[in-house]
Design a protein around this motif. Structure first.
Motif, PDB file in Angstrom:
ATOM      1  N   TRP A  83      -2.945   3.978  -2.872  1.00 30.74           N
ATOM      2  CA  TRP A  83      -2.612   2.969  -3.880  1.00 30.74           C
ATOM      3  C   TRP A  83      -2.499   1.609  -3.206  1.00 30.74           C
ATOM      4  N   VAL A  84      -2.935   0.559  -3.924  1.00 29.99           N
ATOM      5  CA  VAL A  84      -2.855  -0.816  -3.422  1.00 29.99           C
ATOM      6  C   VAL A  84      -2.385  -1.708  -4.564  1.00 29.99           C
ATOM      7  N   ARG A  85      -1.527  -2.663  -4.203  1.00 33.66           N
ATOM      8  CA  ARG A  85      -1.057  -3.641  -5.190  1.00 33.66           C
ATOM      9  C   ARG A  85      -0.954  -4.988  -4.498  1.00 33.66           C
ATOM     10  N   ALA A  86      -1.455  -6.020  -5.163  1.00 35.25           N
ATOM     11  CA  ALA A  86      -1.323  -7.382  -4.650  1.00 35.25           C
ATOM     12  C   ALA A  86      -0.847  -8.255  -5.793  1.00 35.25           C
ATOM     13  N   ARG A  87       0.010  -9.185  -5.466  1.00 38.22           N
ATOM     14  CA  ARG A  87       0.432 -10.112  -6.512  1.00 38.22           C
ATOM     15  C   ARG A  87      -0.796 -10.902  -6.952  1.00 38.22           C
ATOM     16  N   PRO A  88      -0.807 -11.355  -8.205  1.00 41.25           N
ATOM     17  CA  PRO A  88      -1.967 -12.119  -8.682  1.00 41.25           C
ATOM     18  C   PRO A  88      -2.241 -13.319  -7.771  1.00 41.25           C
ATOM     19  N   VAL A  96       0.848  -1.187   0.000  1.00 44.93           N
ATOM     20  CA  VAL A  96       0.000   0.000   0.000  1.00 44.93           C
ATOM     21  C   VAL A  96       0.883   1.237   0.000  1.00 44.93           C
ATOM     22  N   ASP A  97       0.331   2.332  -0.488  1.00 41.72           N
ATOM     23  CA  ASP A  97       1.057   3.596  -0.488  1.00 41.72           C
ATOM     24  C   ASP A  97       0.040   4.730  -0.462  1.00 41.72           C
ATOM     25  N   ILE A  98       0.379   5.787   0.218  1.00 45.36           N
ATOM     26  CA  ILE A  98      -0.375   7.030   0.162  1.00 45.36           C
ATOM     27  C   ILE A  98       0.623   8.087  -0.295  1.00 45.36           C
ATOM     28  N   ASP A  99       0.397   8.631  -1.493  1.00 48.52           N
ATOM     29  CA  ASP A  99       1.378   9.571  -2.031  1.00 48.52           C
ATOM     30  C   ASP A  99       1.184  10.979  -1.455  1.00 48.52           C
TER      31      ASP A  99
END
Length: 178
Positions: free
Chosen positions: A108-113, A99-102
């Protein structure tokens, strides 16, 4: 899909609007409260930001890429669940996503498939202030002026927002280009 977990609080108080309109009685309170809520919602649409902190739940793709959250400014990302084809969610371990907050307040969120799970349910908090008193004065004043304008035009006249309202709000406006 974005879901606001609780209704957004008003960006100005009933007392502020009544003082602006020089109303001392309580006979119009219900109408004024509705107009304040409407003016607050219009302000949020214009600004592209939530005014008062609230919790959101949003579904985004789990395709390995960064996914931007819709509400802003994001103050905290509370948790991420993987959602299966049956709609059931399961909390992901912290090492399964990022996760990130710019600096501009976008979350923002990202997860591997994930096998069989293509959607994430993200819980987070977004908003400019804890309550209306924490909002910048020009934003609150614009909400008061817009609610008052709509109150004055309740006799069937077409209410057009005064130019001063957009001038008060414009410095906080955030737009996304498609």
């Amino acid at each position: 899909m974005l879901v606001r977990e609780e209704a957004g609080a008003a960006g100005a108080s009933l007392g502020q609007v009544k003082e602006y309109l020089r109303i001392s009685g309580s006979g119009e309170d219900g109408l004024l409260e509705g107009l304040i809520k409407s003016a607050t919602a219009l302000c949020e649409q214009f600004l592209g930001q939530w005014l008062i902190l609230g919790e959101a739940r949003e579904t985004v793709l789990a395709d390995g890429g960064w996914q931007r959250l819709s509400a802003r400014p994001v103050s905290a990302i509370l948790g991420v669940d993987a959602v299966g084809p049956d709609g059931a969610g399961q909390a992901l371990p912290v090492d399964a996503y990022s996760v990130d907050i710019d600096a501009s307040g976008d979350g923002w969120v990202r997860a591997r498939p994930l096998s069989g799970q293509r959607v994430l349910a993200v819980r987070y908090r977004a908003g400019m202030a804890e309550d209306a008193d924490g909002l910048p004065e020009p934003i609150r004043q614009g909400i008061v002026r817009l609610a008052a304008e709509h109150f004055s035009a309740r006799g069937g006249e077409v209410a057009s927002p005064p130019a001063v309202v957009s001038a008060l709000w414009r410095p906080w406006r955030r737009m996304r280009l498609a």
